[in-house]
Every structure is written in structure tokens, then in C-alpha cells.
Scaffold this motif. Structure first.
Motif, PDB file in Angstrom:
ATOM      1  N   ALA A 117       0.830  -1.204   0.000  1.00 47.37           N
ATOM      2  CA  ALA A 117       0.000   0.000   0.000  1.00 47.37           C
ATOM      3  C   ALA A 117       0.865   1.254   0.000  1.00 47.37           C
ATOM      4  O   ALA A 117       0.565   2.233  -0.692  1.00 47.37           O
ATOM      5  N   ARG A 118       1.954   1.243   0.763  1.00 51.54           N
ATOM      6  CA  ARG A 118       2.839   2.405   0.815  1.00 51.54           C
ATOM      7  C   ARG A 118       3.361   2.738  -0.577  1.00 51.54           C
ATOM      8  O   ARG A 118       3.359   3.909  -0.996  1.00 51.54           O
ATOM      9  N   TYR A 119       3.829   1.727  -1.311  1.00 46.68           N
ATOM     10  CA  TYR A 119       4.314   1.981  -2.675  1.00 46.68           C
ATOM     11  C   TYR A 119       3.175   2.459  -3.572  1.00 46.68           C
ATOM     12  O   TYR A 119       3.346   3.371  -4.383  1.00 46.68           O
ATOM     13  N   CYS A 120       2.017   1.854  -3.420  1.00 46.56           N
ATOM     14  CA  CYS A 120       0.850   2.235  -4.225  1.00 46.56           C
ATOM     15  C   CYS A 120       0.522   3.712  -4.034  1.00 46.56           C
ATOM     16  O   CYS A 120       0.208   4.427  -4.993  1.00 46.56           O
ATOM     17  N   PHE A 121       0.645   4.181  -2.792  1.00 48.84           N
ATOM     18  CA  PHE A 121       0.299   5.570  -2.486  1.00 48.84           C
ATOM     19  C   PHE A 121       1.301   6.571  -3.075  1.00 48.84           C
ATOM     20  O   PHE A 121       1.048   7.767  -3.066  1.00 48.84           O
ATOM     21  N   TYR A 122       2.434   6.079  -3.545  1.00 47.75           N
ATOM     22  CA  TYR A 122       3.398   6.963  -4.213  1.00 47.75           C
ATOM     23  C   TYR A 122       3.306   6.866  -5.732  1.00 47.75           C
ATOM     24  O   TYR A 122       4.022   7.578  -6.439  1.00 47.75           O
ATOM     25  N   GLY A 123       2.437   5.997  -6.219  1.00 47.87           N
ATOM     26  CA  GLY A 123       2.254   5.857  -7.656  1.00 47.87           C
ATOM     27  C   GLY A 123       1.515   7.043  -8.249  1.00 47.87           C
ATOM     28  O   GLY A 123       0.735   7.717  -7.569  1.00 47.87           O
ATOM     29  N   HIS A 124       1.742   7.281  -9.524  1.00 50.12           N
ATOM     30  CA  HIS A 124       1.130   8.428 -10.200  1.00 50.12           C
ATOM     31  C   HIS A 124      -0.399   8.340 -10.179  1.00 50.12           C
ATOM     32  O   HIS A 124      -1.082   9.362  -9.996  1.00 50.12           O
ATOM     33  N   SER A 125      -0.932   7.153 -10.337  1.00 53.29           N
ATOM     34  CA  SER A 125      -2.388   6.990 -10.378  1.00 53.29           C
ATOM     35  C   SER A 125      -3.037   7.472  -9.085  1.00 53.29           C
ATOM     36  O   SER A 125      -3.983   8.262  -9.103  1.00 53.29           O
ATOM     37  N   PHE A 126      -2.510   7.003  -7.943  1.00 53.68           N
ATOM     38  CA  PHE A 126      -3.084   7.418  -6.666  1.00 53.68           C
ATOM     39  C   PHE A 126      -2.874   8.906  -6.436  1.00 53.68           C
ATOM     40  O   PHE A 126      -3.784   9.613  -5.975  1.00 53.68           O
ATOM     41  N   ARG A 127      -1.672   9.406  -6.748  1.00 50.86           N
ATOM     42  CA  ARG A 127      -1.373  10.825  -6.519  1.00 50.86           C
ATOM     43  C   ARG A 127      -2.340  11.739  -7.295  1.00 50.86           C
ATOM     44  O   ARG A 127      -2.786  12.759  -6.791  1.00 50.86           O
ATOM     45  N   SER A 128      -2.651  11.331  -8.515  1.00 52.49           N
ATOM     46  CA  SER A 128      -3.566  12.149  -9.317  1.00 52.49           C
ATOM     47  C   SER A 128      -4.980  12.116  -8.724  1.00 52.49           C
ATOM     48  O   SER A 128      -5.708  13.118  -8.765  1.00 52.49           O
ATOM     49  N   LYS A 129      -5.372  10.979  -8.165  1.00 54.66           N
ATOM     50  CA  LYS A 129      -6.691  10.876  -7.545  1.00 54.66           C
ATOM     51  C   LYS A 129      -6.779  11.698  -6.269  1.00 54.66           C
ATOM     52  O   LYS A 129      -7.825  12.268  -5.952  1.00 54.66           O
ATOM     53  N   VAL A 130      -5.670  11.772  -5.529  1.00 51.89           N
ATOM     54  CA  VAL A 130      -5.626  12.642  -4.355  1.00 51.89           C
ATOM     55  C   VAL A 130      -5.811  14.091  -4.788  1.00 51.89           C
ATOM     56  O   VAL A 130      -6.511  14.872  -4.136  1.00 51.89           O
TER      57      VAL A 130
END
Length: 391
Positions: free
Chosen positions: A112-125
Motif C-alpha cells: 500500500a505504501r508503494y501504491c500511495f506513491y504511484g502516479h495513479s493514486f497521486r492524481s486521484k488525491v
């Protein structure tokens, strides 16, 4: 498989509302700074003299907890660190960081930590962020609805294993570079003593007097794309100031861009320094250019005169790093007061002794180039895998 954040975590909550700083000691309490530089910083916690943990048992961090910044500057929203418990420590989860507890049968906290640094999650934030004058934030209810890719636990474990290995290699390469930098400074002290207190009584002079020329950079108008088309002249910004020797930049301009802006061609073997950037909170980037370049307005160029060698000047700036950064003030951005910098006194040993010092660094420089090359390759592989796994 696609799942919402809510389906992956059984608890997402803010920390205990404890006023920190009034009383020292007691159990440490997390704060926003605890997650600085994308790691869990035990040296950046708050205290409030709490010695009885019974009132805060539900806020005590547990192995595998994730801490996410949800009230911060825009670029730091969503920043997440994984808590790995050290023996016998008790840490209280403080305000302004969300604590996420994973459903371990669904998601590996490290994945999850790595996922939260991915571009996809960052753009959704970014899509759920609400901006205000001094900071930005997002609501927990909106965070819970964000959807992420969640493969099988075995796949997650394999992804974590690969990314952890690369991150460990990156950390090791950075440690090697730091050790070589320490050797450069130690050799300086051995020959010249303390650069600030001048305990060997060398002659001194100001930065202004020791340089033939000092000037800043400029930015060709972004409204004129023709200034950047087929550009072959490096246009260096603070983002490029990650090495001792500059040979390239992320953005390049052409001669037309130079002719129609305040950007000047910087001659080879000049000293380049960042004077305005958030990085000045902790680091003073200094480099020498091995090719002709231009720089933007956040950087300054120092062209040494006959009494000081380029490399010696660059290293001496780094010897003054802590003292220079102690004067950094925040206005619209963190910046160095330039007139004070120009009047800073530097030691001026005989040029032959400077040459002896610079010559002794040749092998270190070769080692740094090799380590930096390995670091860049590892970072490139890590970034490509992050893109592959997390978009």
C-alpha cells in the motif's frame, strides 16, 4: 482486482489532539514533520510530558500502521510512511496525520505504501484536494472512495520484495556518496583547518572580491515555444542540482531563447549555487559545470578570479553550508540573502596548496562518478517499475 481504500483498510483515523511543546519529555507523539523525506523520522517527533499512556492506548502505533499526510502543502498531500516498530518503543499517533490499518487478508501495508506513491493514486488525491490560503487538505470520506489496483497477496509480496531491494540499493549508493563527501571535507580540514573560524590564520576576502563575475539566470518566456524547440543548451534549475558536476538538464533551450531572455551562457568551470528553493531547508546544492549551460533565476553563477580555484571555491561553499543555511529566510520561497552571501569572508590559502588539495580529490571524483552512475541506473529502474505497477 480494483478495490476502494475503504475495502482495503478497516480503520482510517486522525491522531490524538495533544498540544505539543508546552512540556518536554514523556512518550513521543507523531507530527507532520515525522513523515518528512518520505520516511519515519524518530528524531522529528513532539512531546507533551505524557507519562501515563492509559488515556492514549487506542492511539499507540502498531507494526504495519501507515501514516498519511492529509493537511499540508499540496505537493505533500498523500505522503505516506510505513511504521516499523522498534523494540519496546511506544509512540502516540498525533494530529494531522491519518493512521491507516490494513485488512491484512486484502492488502500488504508495504504494498500500500508503494501504491500511495504511484502516479495513479497521486492524481486521484489531487482530485479530492481542497485548497485554502496556507494549506490544502482532503476529507477521509473522499479518500475512502479512491480505487486502487490490488493484486493477489502473493503478487503484492513479490512487488514489495523487488521494490524494497531497489530502495535498499539506492540508500546504499546514497550512503556511499555521503561517505565520499565526508572524505572531501575531512581532507579540507586536514589541510586548511576550520573554514569559518580560520584557525590557521589564512588570508581572507569576500566572495564578491574573489570572483571575477557573479550573476543570476533567467527563464525564456514559456509563451514562446520556439525558444525551446530543438534546444541543445542545458537550462539548469534546482531539480538538476543533484550532482557535483553538471553536464545536462531536464529542460533545454536554444540560442533564440538565450538571445530573448536574461539567461546567459555560463562558461565551463564555473560554480553554480541554488539560492532559492525548498531544498535550502536542509541542503545547499553547489556544482561545477563541465559544459556550457544556462541557469534559471533560482540559481547564481560564480566565476572565480585568479586567487581561488573553481573546485576549491565550490568545496569551501559546502564547508560553510550549515552557516549559510542558518540565515535562510522564507518569504515567497526559502532563499539565501544574496548580498550577505557576496560579503561572506572565505579563506584564501596559497594557490599551490589549493592545487595540491584539488589534485588529491581526483580519485574520489572518479569514485563518485561511478557511484552516481550506478545510483542513476538503479533509480531509473525503480521509477520504471513504479510506473509499471502503479501507473
Amino acid at each position: 482486482m480494483i478495490k476502494t481504500i475503504d475495502e482495503c483498510f478497516f480503520q482510517i483515523q486522525n491522531g490524538a489532539n495533544i498540544k505539543q511543546g508546552d512540556v518536554d519529555g514523556g512518550f513521543p507523539i507523531t507530527r507532520i514533520e515525522t513523515t518528512a523525506n518520505d520516511k519515519f523520522n524518530r528524531d522529528r517527533m513532539g512531546y507533551a510530558g505524557i507519562t501515563d499512556i492509559s488515556k492514549y492506548e487506542s492511539y499507540v502505533l502498531e507494526e504495519g500502521d501507515l501514516l498519511m499526510s492529509h493537511i499540508n502543502s499540496v505537493q505533500y498531500l498523500g505522503r505516506t510512511v510505513l511504521y516499523v516498530k522498534e523494540a519496546d518503543e511506544t509512540i502516540i499517533h498525533g494530529m494531522n496525520l491519518l493512521r491507516l490499518k490494513a485488512r491484512r487478508d486484502v492488502i500488504n501495508p508495504a504494498y500500500a505504501r508503494y501504491c500511495f506513491y504511484g502516479h495513479s493514486f497521486r492524481s486521484k488525491v489531487g482530485n479530492i484536494t481542497k485548497k485554502s490560503v496556507n494549506q490544502a487538505s482532503f476529507a477521509v470520506k473522499d479518500l475512502k472512495q479512491i480505487k486502487i489496483e490490488v493484486p493477489s497477496l502473493s503478487e503484492q509480496d513479490q512487488i514489495v520484495k523487488v521494490l524494497d531491494k531497489l530502495q535498499n540499493l539506492i540508500a546504499m549508493r546514497n550512503d556511499e556518496l555521503s561517505a565520499l563527501d565526508d572524505f572531501i571535507k575531512a581532507r579540507f580540514v586536514e589541510l586548511f583547518g576550520d573554514a569559518i573560524y580560520n584557525d590557521k590564520d589564512w588570508k581572507t576576502d569576500t566572495v564578491d572580491n574573489l570572483c571575477e563575475e557573479i550573476y543570476g539566470g533567467g527563464t525564456p518566456s514559456k509563451a514562446h515555444s520556439e525558444y525551446y524547440e530543438d534546444g541543445d543548451i542545458p537550462w539548469v534549475s534546482s531539480k538538476d542540482m543533484k550532482t557535483d558536476v553538471l553536464i545536462d538538464s531536464q529542460i533545454k533551450i536554444n540560442q533564440l531563447g538565450v538571445d530573448n531572455s536574461t539567461a546567459k551562457i555560463v562558461p565551463i568551470n564555473s560554480v553554480i549555487m541554488v539560492i532559492r528553493s525548498g531544498i535550502l531547508k536542509h541542503t545547499l546544492p553547489v556544482a561545477i559545470n563541465a559544459v556550457p549551460i544556462t541557469v534559471n533565476q533560482d540559481l547564481k553563477v560564480f566565476i572565480p578570479g585568479e586567487r581561488v580555484l573553481t573546485r576549491f571555491l565550490a568545496v569551501q561553499f559546502k564547508m560553510h553550508e550549515k552557516d549559510i543555511l542558518s540565515g535562510v529566510r522564507a518569504v515567497t520561497a526559502d532563499n539565501i540573502e544574496f548580498n550577505s552571501l557576496k560579503q561572506r569572508k572565505l579563506i584564501v590559502p596559497p594557490i599551490e596548496l589549493q592545487k595540491e588539495y584539488v589534485s588529491s580529490l581526483e580519485q574520489i571524483d572518479k569514485s563518485k562518478v561511478a557511484v552516481q552512475k550506478a545510483l542513476d541506473e538503479t533509480q531509473l529502474l525503480f521509477d520504471s517499475l513504479m510506473q509499471k505497477y502503479f501507473g
